[in-house]
Scaffold this motif. Sequence first.
Motif, PDB file in Angstrom:
ATOM      1  N   HIS A 107       0.726  -1.358  -0.001  1.00 31.85           N
ATOM      2  CA  HIS A 107      -0.031   0.090  -0.140  1.00 31.85           C
ATOM      3  C   HIS A 107       0.935   1.238  -0.120  1.00 31.85           C
ATOM      4  CE1 HIS A 107       1.006  -0.259   4.422  1.00 31.85           C
ATOM      5  NE2 HIS A 107       0.833   0.961   4.396  1.00 31.85           N
ATOM      6  N   LEU A 108       0.277   2.462  -0.607  1.00 42.12           N
ATOM      7  CA  LEU A 108       1.062   3.700  -0.218  1.00 42.12           C
ATOM      8  C   LEU A 108       0.636   4.320   0.876  1.00 42.12           C
ATOM      9  CD1 LEU A 108       0.612   5.012  -4.127  1.00 42.12           C
ATOM     10  CD2 LEU A 108       2.483   3.534  -3.210  1.00 42.12           C
ATOM     11  N   GLY A 109       1.641   4.792   1.444  1.00 37.38           N
ATOM     12  CA  GLY A 109       1.450   5.769   2.662  1.00 37.38           C
ATOM     13  C   GLY A 109       1.247   7.111   1.960  1.00 37.38           C
ATOM     14  N   PRO A 110       0.951   8.057   3.146  1.00 35.94           N
ATOM     15  CA  PRO A 110       0.564   9.476   2.777  1.00 35.94           C
ATOM     16  C   PRO A 110       1.656  10.075   2.062  1.00 35.94           C
ATOM     17  CG  PRO A 110       1.071   9.030   5.257  1.00 35.94           C
ATOM     18  CD  PRO A 110       0.858   7.611   4.520  1.00 35.94           C
ATOM     19  N   ARG A 111       3.061   9.795   2.278  1.00 31.98           N
ATOM     20  CA  ARG A 111       3.999  10.538   1.532  1.00 31.98           C
ATOM     21  C   ARG A 111       3.918  10.145   0.388  1.00 31.98           C
ATOM     22  NH1 ARG A 111       8.236   8.762  -1.940  1.00 31.98           N
ATOM     23  NH2 ARG A 111       9.922  10.562  -1.702  1.00 31.98           N
ATOM     24  N   ASP A 112       4.010   8.657   0.001  1.00 31.40           N
ATOM     25  CA  ASP A 112       4.037   8.344  -1.441  1.00 31.40           C
ATOM     26  C   ASP A 112       2.894   8.729  -2.177  1.00 31.40           C
ATOM     27  OD1 ASP A 112       6.177   7.028  -1.175  1.00 31.40           O
ATOM     28  OD2 ASP A 112       5.518   4.906  -1.085  1.00 31.40           O
ATOM     29  N   GLY A 167       1.108  11.541  -1.772  1.00 29.96           N
ATOM     30  CA  GLY A 167       1.100  12.853  -2.013  1.00 29.96           C
ATOM     31  C   GLY A 167       1.971  13.355  -2.997  1.00 29.96           C
ATOM     32  N   VAL A 168       3.080  12.634  -3.134  1.00 28.36           N
ATOM     33  CA  VAL A 168       4.073  12.586  -4.144  1.00 28.36           C
ATOM     34  C   VAL A 168       3.485  12.334  -5.535  1.00 28.36           C
ATOM     35  CG1 VAL A 168       6.553  12.083  -5.019  1.00 28.36           C
ATOM     36  CG2 VAL A 168       6.192  12.758  -2.417  1.00 28.36           C
ATOM     37  N   LEU A 169       2.876  11.240  -5.691  1.00 24.67           N
ATOM     38  CA  LEU A 169       2.593  10.733  -6.780  1.00 24.67           C
ATOM     39  C   LEU A 169       1.234  11.660  -7.335  1.00 24.67           C
ATOM     40  CD1 LEU A 169       2.085   8.538  -9.175  1.00 24.67           C
ATOM     41  CD2 LEU A 169       0.495   7.537  -7.499  1.00 24.67           C
ATOM     42  N   HIS A 170       0.524  12.157  -6.303  1.00 23.12           N
ATOM     43  CA  HIS A 170      -0.792  12.963  -6.786  1.00 23.12           C
ATOM     44  C   HIS A 170      -0.140  14.389  -7.194  1.00 23.12           C
ATOM     45  CE1 HIS A 170      -4.669  14.721  -7.005  1.00 23.12           C
ATOM     46  NE2 HIS A 170      -4.193  15.801  -6.263  1.00 23.12           N
ATOM     47  N   TYR A 171       0.658  15.090  -6.426  1.00 21.47           N
ATOM     48  CA  TYR A 171       0.986  16.611  -6.754  1.00 21.47           C
ATOM     49  C   TYR A 171       2.167  16.633  -7.642  1.00 21.47           C
ATOM     50  CZ  TYR A 171      -2.287  17.651  -2.853  1.00 21.47           C
ATOM     51  OH  TYR A 171      -3.324  17.631  -2.037  1.00 21.47           O
ATOM     52  N   GLY A 183       7.911   7.005  -7.478  1.00 22.11           N
ATOM     53  CA  GLY A 183       8.955   6.369  -6.509  1.00 22.11           C
ATOM     54  C   GLY A 183       8.549   6.006  -5.249  1.00 22.11           C
ATOM     55  N   ARG A 184       8.960   5.056  -4.642  1.00 18.52           N
ATOM     56  CA  ARG A 184       8.503   4.713  -3.241  1.00 18.52           C
ATOM     57  C   ARG A 184       9.475   5.153  -2.334  1.00 18.52           C
ATOM     58  NH1 ARG A 184       4.950   0.517  -2.857  1.00 18.52           N
ATOM     59  NH2 ARG A 184       4.959   1.323  -0.904  1.00 18.52           N
ATOM     60  N   PHE A 185       8.961   5.434  -1.080  1.00 20.60           N
ATOM     61  CA  PHE A 185       9.860   5.755  -0.068  1.00 20.60           C
ATOM     62  C   PHE A 185      10.408   4.656   0.641  1.00 20.60           C
ATOM     63  CE2 PHE A 185       9.528   7.729   4.533  1.00 20.60           C
ATOM     64  CZ  PHE A 185      10.809   8.834   4.270  1.00 20.60           C
ATOM     65  N   ARG A 186      11.674   4.525   0.579  1.00 16.41           N
ATOM     66  CA  ARG A 186      12.221   3.134   0.936  1.00 16.41           C
ATOM     67  C   ARG A 186      13.157   3.292   2.061  1.00 16.41           C
ATOM     68  NH1 ARG A 186      14.938   1.165  -4.618  1.00 16.41           N
ATOM     69  NH2 ARG A 186      15.945   2.882  -4.043  1.00 16.41           N
ATOM     70  N   PRO A 187      13.078   2.236   3.061  1.00 19.72           N
ATOM     71  CA  PRO A 187      13.763   2.066   4.178  1.00 19.72           C
ATOM     72  C   PRO A 187      15.119   1.436   3.805  1.00 19.72           C
ATOM     73  CG  PRO A 187      11.664   1.186   4.689  1.00 19.72           C
ATOM     74  CD  PRO A 187      11.618   1.350   3.273  1.00 19.72           C
ATOM     75  N   ASP A 188      16.171   1.691   4.523  1.00 13.38           N
ATOM     76  CA  ASP A 188      17.361   0.890   4.404  1.00 13.38           C
ATOM     77  C   ASP A 188      17.317  -0.624   4.654  1.00 13.38           C
ATOM     78  OD1 ASP A 188      18.970   3.315   3.463  1.00 13.38           O
ATOM     79  OD2 ASP A 188      19.235   3.803   5.764  1.00 13.38           O
ATOM     80  N   LEU A 189      16.690  -0.839   5.863  1.00 13.46           N
ATOM     81  CA  LEU A 189      16.272  -2.376   6.291  1.00 13.46           C
ATOM     82  C   LEU A 189      14.927  -2.440   6.431  1.00 13.46           C
ATOM     83  CD1 LEU A 189      19.531  -3.005   8.417  1.00 13.46           C
ATOM     84  CD2 LEU A 189      19.336  -3.330   5.967  1.00 13.46           C
ATOM     85  N   TYR A 247       4.190   3.635   7.171  1.00  8.81           N
ATOM     86  CA  TYR A 247       3.894   2.371   7.261  1.00  8.81           C
ATOM     87  C   TYR A 247       3.251   1.934   8.524  1.00  8.81           C
ATOM     88  CZ  TYR A 247       7.193   2.851   3.151  1.00  8.81           C
ATOM     89  OH  TYR A 247       7.804   2.701   1.931  1.00  8.81           O
ATOM     90  N   ASP A 248       2.409   2.892   8.852  1.00  3.93           N
ATOM     91  CA  ASP A 248       1.624   2.806  10.324  1.00  3.93           C
ATOM     92  C   ASP A 248       0.910   1.323  10.094  1.00  3.93           C
ATOM     93  OD1 ASP A 248       0.748   3.547  12.658  1.00  3.93           O
ATOM     94  OD2 ASP A 248      -1.367   3.681  11.452  1.00  3.93           O
ATOM     95  N   ARG A 249       0.401   1.194   9.036  1.00  7.88           N
ATOM     96  CA  ARG A 249      -0.439  -0.040   8.981  1.00  7.88           C
ATOM     97  C   ARG A 249       0.181  -1.455   9.427  1.00  7.88           C
ATOM     98  NH1 ARG A 249      -3.736  -0.671   3.298  1.00  7.88           N
ATOM     99  NH2 ARG A 249      -2.687  -2.633   3.579  1.00  7.88           N
TER     100      ARG A 249
END
Length: 422
Positions: A296-301, A303-307, A312-318, A359-361
């Motif tokens: 799923h897309l979080g609020p950051r992803d 918003g970036v896609l919409h606006y 691109g996805r917000f990607r953690p190191d690990l 990634y709260d979910r």
Amino acid sequence: MSSWEDELREHFPGYLLPASARRALSREAAERFLSRLGHRADLLDLLLAASALSPLADEVRAFARELPLIARELASRTEIQRVDARGSIRGRIDVPGTLRKRASGALDSVTSRVRERRFDLPENVLLVATAERLAGLLARLEQSGAISKGTKQSWAKGFTEDAEAIRHALNSTRLRRVTRAPVLAVHEQAARAARQPVYRRALRLHEAMKRMDTSDAAAIARLVAEGALAPMDAATRFELAVLIRLGRRIEDALRARGVAVELHRALIERGRAEVFNFAAGGAHLRVFYNQVCFDHLGPRDRGVLHYFGNDGRFRPDLTIELVRDAKRIRAVVIEVKLSDKRDYLERGYHEALLYRAEYDRDLTGWPKAILVVSSAAIHGAPRREDEVIAVDWASWVPDTVLDGLLDGFSAPLVAHGATPGG
């Protein structure tokens, strides 16, 4: 406590590879391994090139100097060709040939013999083939980041200029008239017997580059083990040190508890996204490196896609996920920062907080997000009331954090109500 550089040198890449691949690694698996560490797809070729050419750096520079000189006096041979033409003559007239043509009915045909100078001697074919391959490799080695900055200042210094000199000689001298063809044994033999030293130098470089084409699994495994760290910047190396330490701590903790755990190192397996998969019974603890694990897309992803139209996805190191009976129980994300600057590390903590919100979910249990830093800038131990925590390398991985990561996989290291410590 060893430095992260010491730990990385000791355990990279062995701990990331299955036991079967530590001494023998197929070319395909090596390419997959390097690309999944965040490198370009052709990194294995560039590592092979560096391995092949670094012992011959002086020969490379000499070859770049000598190539324009040999081009001025390039060995050649003269061929005489018979040419049939109408109304014009090239070269010297061939009277018998002309008479035969006219006797056959071509009354206005004139046959002549034309001398043509040809430069495609077998030693020249090898010279040009070596020069073309070498020019491409030299430029890529210095410009692509496939060798470390320190290396650029030593054996590979000036390779870009050498590549340009070779290309200029190929395109603006008699070398451009040499046939381009695959190098065979006959070309190698001719270069070995040639009078001018530049041909034998070209042969040595050709033979060195030919070793790059190896599919020998043992040789590739040695190359990856010895050279794969060179092109990585310090931040990437620290990420890998954190990853390796995490895997080792999880493995040691599970075995200390008597858990019959199977560790699968999946970084080179086709179709597998995780680096480690700790399996016991129906539970799997998977560790991912530089991967987006949530559908799923979080609020950051969003918003970036919409606006901005950026998908691109917000990607953690690990990312660590616990799966039981094919269902994700929870996940933890980790941000890694190499720095001793407090303001930069604080921004890293803000990023970890943002991951927690994004990634709260999927982030349940404790902790939900972790910042791991290289310096001794962390003043306080992890607190249970903090969903996002920060840990320095010296204490990575704290027992209380390890307890949280393994909760639900096996018996915890300490009681959940205990006060967390370093």
